[in-house]
Design an enzyme around this catalytic site. Sequence first.
Site, short mmCIF file in Angstrom:
data_model
loop_
_atom_site.label_atom_id
_atom_site.label_comp_id
_atom_site.label_asym_id
_atom_site.label_seq_id
_atom_site.Cartn_x
_atom_site.Cartn_y
_atom_site.Cartn_z
N GLN A 685 -14.19 -4.42 -9.69
CA GLN A 685 -12.74 -4.26 -9.53
C GLN A 685 -12.23 -3.06 -10.31
OE1 GLN A 685 -10.24 -5.83 -7.67
NE2 GLN A 685 -12.10 -6.41 -6.62
N HIS A 688 -11.79 0.34 -8.56
CA HIS A 688 -10.80 0.54 -7.50
C HIS A 688 -9.80 1.62 -7.86
CE1 HIS A 688 -11.39 -2.10 -4.11
NE2 HIS A 688 -11.69 -3.11 -4.90
N GLU A 754 -5.87 -12.46 -8.09
CA GLU A 754 -6.27 -12.18 -6.71
C GLU A 754 -7.69 -12.72 -6.47
OE1 GLU A 754 -6.99 -8.32 -3.74
OE2 GLU A 754 -6.88 -8.04 -5.91
N HIS A 755 -8.61 -12.35 -7.34
CA HIS A 755 -10.00 -12.83 -7.27
C HIS A 755 -10.30 -13.63 -8.54
CE1 HIS A 755 -10.00 -8.94 -5.01
NE2 HIS A 755 -10.68 -9.66 -4.12
N ASP A 788 -15.54 -9.29 -0.12
CA ASP A 788 -14.90 -8.05 0.30
C ASP A 788 -15.43 -7.57 1.65
OD1 ASP A 788 -13.13 -7.71 -1.71
OD2 ASP A 788 -14.21 -6.14 -2.77
N HIS A 847 28.30 -31.98 17.98
CA HIS A 847 26.99 -32.57 17.79
C HIS A 847 27.05 -34.09 18.04
CE1 HIS A 847 25.91 -28.75 16.00
NE2 HIS A 847 24.65 -29.17 15.77
#
Length: 860
Positions: A685, A688, A754-755, A788, A847
């Site tokens: 990670q 990235h 996230e992970h 991934d 109604h």
Amino acid sequence: MIIPAFDDSNGSQKKFLKYFSEILVENVTIANFEAQLGTASKERYWLCAGNAEDALKLLDAGVGKVVFDLSTFISIEKEIDHIAANRIGVVVGPAQNLSKLQQATYQPSVYILAGDLQSISQDATILESAKAVKKNLLPEGGSRRICILTDVAPQLDAISQLDKSGLDIIVPSQLLTTSSPAESGKLNIGQAFMASAVTDRPDGLYPTMVVDERGIALGLVYSSVESVAESIKTGSGVYQSRNRGLWYKGATSGATQTLLNVQFDCDSDALKFTVRQNGAGFCHLNTRSCFGADTGISALEKTLFQRKENAPEGSYTARLFNDPKLLRAKIMEEAEELCDATTKEDVAWEAADLIYFAITKCVTAGVSMSDIEKNLDKKALKISRRPGNAKPKWEEQGNKAEQAKSAASSQLTPQPAAPANGRIEMQKYVASQISAQQRTDLLKRPIINSTDIMGRVAPIMQAVRERGDAAVLELTAKFDRVQLSSTVIKAPFSPESMQLDEKTRAAIDQAYENIYRFHDAQMDRETLVVETMPGVVCSRFARPIERVGLYVPGGTAVLPSSALMLGVPAKVAGCKQIVLATPPRPDGSIVPEVMYVAHKVGATHVVVAGGAQAVAAMAYGTETIPKVDKICGPGNQYVTAAKMLAQNDSSCLVSIDMPAGPSEVLVIADQNSNAAYVASDLLSQAEHGADSQVVLVASGINDEKLAEIEEQIHVQASRLPRVDIVRQSIPKSYSLRFNNLKESIAFSNDYAPEHLILHIDNAEDLIPEVDNAGSVFVGAFSPESCGDYASGTNHTLPTYGYSRMYSGVNTLTFVKHITSQQLTADGLNRLGDTVMRLAEVEGLEAHRNAVAIRVADLRK
């Protein structure tokens, strides 16, 4: 080639010397050379120096070359060996000294021989030396030269013959004249200059590139010996028309040229005229250049000078010209924003803003870009260097700004990026030793100020909405620097666009099968039917979203995995129109891997664009790009901002998958974890981007185990091709030690990564305790990389803590659920009183009546 030797005692010759690129100046002392030579650029001058100290002063003042006599040069050779050779010349004296000089360790760029021209030019040793010297190129580029200093006017054919032998002639300026024919004992300067020219054209003309003060091409013309001589004589642009003879540029149109310099190319078969263009421009079409209108900084400078003379009333530029305080404030504001910018896109954007205001300041003072570039060139010629430290007040302000930024993002002490050769390591914390506030700070992500980004993206969205394909093409040319003729590729896609090697094709095929299998199992194909009470049946059924847009980041990157993760669930869901958008490569094409995936998932269109303009095109639709109902996919902050703006625009009627932030991972590791595996997952990670969020939660780990993981992080990171990125992201990341697994998973749930990767014994037993995560990787042999690419789960996941309330992309992302209800007469009779009473409570008589009118019939 001739080089004039200028003696300041004869000032009458100074007027035409400015056109030469090189001039040897005699009889000028260090003390008064500025006064005698003026304030113009000194780069063309060669000045004599008697010692190293004087030489450094001259070179720092911008003199192009200092010239020593041979004995001085030999005595100070070691003192000046740090000076570039192209800045040094030596007067050799007698020809026999040439071989002696050539044996020196440090070789100058120019050797000047003084003596009888005829005897020197016939000396075979000198002619051989000239050939050798020419081949001995300078380290900075260019050739070394031998020059003959003469005190008589040489014949024109002698100049030509010596030039062919590699010898230049230095001619006293008093022997040069602009008169034609030349006075006795003198040379016409234009004819002498052109004596070195060569041409293979039948008409004997020389191609001539005309450029402005900044070296920007204005047009291509032709010159003759006569036209060059006339140019130098008149100080204007004069060329040779192939039909009309001498062409005095601008004589009828008023677009005259002031001659600044004339020089040959490296082969002496083409000329370059540097001029100051007057009037409308060089071209007969009234453009400044024959190659079209100005662009970039040249266009901006031209516009600002025009606005200075005649700015429209109320225009912002006029306001800047008339309000020095505002202009000063804007320059300082933009400079600060440039200093704070981090991404390539932000730096380019902020630099453009700063350049605009800086040039406005220059134009206000009558300063041109040419003036700026001359100063840059002058600074580049300096030999001595200042330390370059900031002034105390700016250094203090810079420190305060960094402190404020750090305080805003976290109360914890930030760590700088690892030095280029330093140790790559995370920050370290122990849960039992930090305060509740520090724990809260560790859960935070970096603050993203979206106001500025939204402000930049909004005009892009509006342009695409209003001008469609034309805006998309313009913005792609601007941001991606790719000129396209079409915005979209329609299915079926050509086989040539998706040609792959078999290994890559097989990898994509296997990933596709796994992803399809997992996402197909998610599809809600059965209708949910529930009889909530006798005679009342409710149901829910799924329908695909008809038109979806998939954003696949790219450009220089190859990201078939993102195309798979978005395209496969859209295909499984049964979306009728799948529009995939991805940035083009420099040649305007799309990478074949992405095109192959687009084919496999049944994409109907591939939009050849990226960034906010691609999102806008899918959100609003253009002449060729279909409007979609939902946009999914990751991207940078501009893509994210565009998706948010589109979703909030009610006229757009489009939804998005989820908000997004930098990629992140949280690894929980225990004492029995494999240190190498843990480090590899953290780094997967970290590579990235510099803003990637990487967290190690160490559960019951001792000092030795943590040190082992830290060592693996450094060793593995040092071997990565993207180590420069890791050196920025890892020092901003951290490890946090807890005593037990219960505390560790509690922190993870609060962080909502996230992970989430579980490097612990019996990892599957912890799954029931996971409340918040985008995707979980269970056990030592479940690296995040598999998710991934090819295990089957989706890698488009919520980041920034959004996994508390968002799911990752899945098949249901691309479907909507419709409910239905069916009541029998008995069912309505049973339920009617309840509905009527609630309608009465809310005051909605229509109604109530819709039920009452039916119930009345049923109860007759």
